[in-house]
Design a protein around this motif. Structure first.
Motif, PDB file in Angstrom:
ATOM      1  N   CYS A 134       0.622  -1.332  -0.158  1.00  0.00           N
ATOM      2  CA  CYS A 134      -0.197   0.238   0.099  1.00  0.00           C
ATOM      3  C   CYS A 134       0.844   1.216   0.528  1.00  0.00           C
ATOM      4  O   CYS A 134       1.886   1.049   0.372  1.00  0.00           O
ATOM      5  CB  CYS A 134      -0.968  -0.275   1.012  1.00  0.00           C
TER       6      CYS A 134
ATOM      7  N   HIS B  10      -0.767  -4.491   5.131  1.00  0.00           N
ATOM      8  CA  HIS B  10      -2.424  -4.168   5.959  1.00  0.00           C
ATOM      9  C   HIS B  10      -3.229  -5.162   4.461  1.00  0.00           C
ATOM     10  O   HIS B  10      -4.502  -4.843   5.189  1.00  0.00           O
ATOM     11  CB  HIS B  10      -2.698  -2.692   6.400  1.00  0.00           C
ATOM     12  N   GLU B  11      -3.142  -5.115   3.864  1.00  0.00           N
ATOM     13  CA  GLU B  11      -3.879  -5.623   3.297  1.00  0.00           C
ATOM     14  C   GLU B  11      -3.565  -7.349   2.674  1.00  0.00           C
ATOM     15  O   GLU B  11      -2.322  -7.697   1.629  1.00  0.00           O
ATOM     16  CB  GLU B  11      -3.466  -4.801   1.076  1.00  0.00           C
TER      17      GLU B  11
ATOM     18  N   GLU C 101      -8.853  -4.754   0.089  1.00  0.00           N
ATOM     19  CA  GLU C 101      -8.904  -3.445   1.505  1.00  0.00           C
ATOM     20  C   GLU C 101      -8.950  -2.119   0.609  1.00  0.00           C
ATOM     21  O   GLU C 101      -9.880  -1.543   1.211  1.00  0.00           O
ATOM     22  CB  GLU C 101      -7.275  -3.547   2.073  1.00  0.00           C
TER      23      GLU C 101
HETATM   24 ZN    ZN Z   1      -3.327  -0.075   2.190  1.00  0.00          ZN
END
Ligand code: ZN
Length: 347
Positions: A41, A66-67, A152
Motif C-alpha cells: 500500500c 495490511h492488505e 482493502e
Molecule cells: Zn492500503
C-alpha cells in the motif's frame, strides 16, 4: 508471543526479512490465518521512505503490510460462521467493540482502533496472523487470494461511493488516477453511475483504465476537463466529484466541475491544511463528504468482486515472492505510472 519471519521496517529507508517476536495467542473469538497474498500500500511505502505519516512515527522495528488474504488454520472456541480451511480476507483495523464509535457503527473513526502496520502496531507481512473473526471475511470460490488482498484498497472506494449516495445514472468525476482513485471509479460505476470520468496529469495512469467500459480518462491540462464535463452534461456539471489526488493544486477549483446540488467527496489526504472556496460551494449548495478508511463495506465489496461486476485483476501489476519483498518495495517506491498494485506472495 512467538518468533516468526517477517518483513520488518527497521527504520526509515531500512527493510529486512528476519525473525521478530509477534503476538500469537488466540482469544476465543479469534481465528489464525495462514497468509497467502499481501498488497503493498502507499502507506507502507510512505513509512519506508519517510518513516512517518502525520502523527504516526516509526520509532521501533515494525512489520509492514495490511492488505491481506489467506486461509484459516485454527478457530477460537466461540467462533461461528468461519471454519478451518476457509479462504478469507481481513479488515486491518480492529476497533474497541465497546467504544461509542463502534456502537454508532462508525468503528473506522474509533480513536482506539488498532490498525495493522500503523506504528506501533505490526502488520501482516508474515506467514501467520491471529485476527478477530468479526473482521475476517470468507472469499467466494471464484475470488482469488490476489483479489482478496485487493478488497482493502477497494473498500476505500466503496466507502467514498457509499458516502456520495449516488443515484442511478449519475455522472461521476474522479480526480487522481492513483490506486484509490482507480478503485473509487470502479466502485462508482458499480454503485450506479452511468459514466465516470477520471482525470490525472499522467496519461499512462489513465491508460490503465482504458479497457474498463464506462470509464473515460481525461488528461488534466488547460480546461480540457471542464469542457469535457460541460459538453457531456449540457453545462450542468458532474453529479458527484471524488477528490482522490490529495494534491494542493486541486482544491482551488474543486467546486467548478460539480453540478448544483451535487456532492464532493474528499478521499485524498493533502499533506497540510488547504484553502477551500466555501462561497463557491454555497452558491451551488454542494454537499461535502469526507472519508477515513471504511466501515461496514467489506461484505458488499467482496460480493461485487465475486459477482464479476467489479474486476480488480487488471490492476495487479506485479507479484513478488516473500523472499523478494524488499525488491517489491523498491519497485513500489519507483511509483511507475503503469503500476497500480504490487503484491507479495507468501511461500
Ligand atoms: Zn492500503
Amino acid at each position: 508471543m512467538a518468533d516468526s519471519i517477517a518483513l520488518v521496517l527497521e527504520k526509515q529507508h531500512e527493510l529486512s526479512i528476519r525473525n521478530i517476536e509477534l503476538p500469537s495467542e488466540m482469544g476465543e473469538s479469534d481465528v489464525r490465518i495462514s497468509i497467502d497474498t499481501v498488497g503493498v500500500c502507499g502507506s507502507d511505502v510512505h513509512y519506508y521512505t519517510h518513516g512517518r505519516i502525520g502523527p504516526f512515527i516509526v520509532e521501533e522495528p515494525m512489520v509492514l503490510g495490511h492488505e491481506a488474504a489467506g486461509t484459516i488454520t485454527h478457530i477460537g472456541r466461540k467462533v461461528t460462521g468461519l471454519k478451518v480451511g476457509d479462504r478469507v480476507c481481513m479488515e486491518p483495523g480492529i476497533p474497541d467493540a465497546n467504544s461509542k464509535a463502534s456502537k454508532l457503527g462508525l468503528y473506522n473513526v474509533d480513536p482506539s482502533v488498532v490498525f495493522w502496520a500503523t506504528p506501533p502496531v505490526h502488520g501482516c507481512l508474515t506467514p501467520e496472523v491471529v485476527h478477530p473473526a468479526a473482521y475476517t471475511y470468507k472469499l467466494p470460490d471464484n475470488v482469488s487470494f490476489a483479489e482478496g488482498a485487493m478488497v482493502e484498497p477497494f473498500a476505500v472506494g466503496m466507502q467514498a461511493v457509499s458516502k456520495a449516495k449516488i443515484s442511478p445514472g449519475d455522472v461521476g468525476l474522479v480526480i487522481g488516477a492513483g490506486p484509490i482513485g482507480t478503485m473509487t471509479a470502479l466502485a462508482a460505476l458499480a454503485g450506479g453511475c452511468s459514466k465516470v470520468y477520471v482525470t490525472d496529469v499522467v496519461q499512462e495512469k489513465l491508460d490503465v483504465l482504458s479497457h474498463y467500459p464506462g470509464i473515460t480518462g481525461v488528461l488534466s491540462k488547460g480546461d480540457d476537463l471542464a469542457r469535457r464535463i460541460a459538453l457531456d452534461t449540457d453545462g450542468w456539471g458532474a453529479d458527484v466529484v471524488f477528490e482522490c489526488a490529495g494534491h494542493s493544486s486541486v482544491y482551488a477549483t474543486i467546486f467548478d466541475q460539480v453540478c448544483p446540488g451535487g456532492c464532493v467527496v474528499f478521499v485524498g489526504m493533502p499533506v497540510g491544511p488547504i484553502e477551500l472556496n466555501i462561497v463557491a460551494a454555497q452558491a451551488k449548495e454542494i454537499r461535502m463528504e469526507t472519508v477515513f478508511r471504511y466501515a461496514n463495506v467489506y461484505p458488499r465489496a467482496i460480493d461485487l468482486i465475486g459477482s464479476g461486476k467489479v474486476d480488480l485483476k487488471p490492476l495487479i501489476s506485479a507479484t513478488f515472492p516473500f523472499s523478494e519483498s524488499i525488491a517489491a518495495f523498491d519497485r513500489a517506491v519507483l511509483a511507475k505510472p503503469q503500476d497500480v498494485k504490487i503484491q507479495i506472495k507468501m511461500p
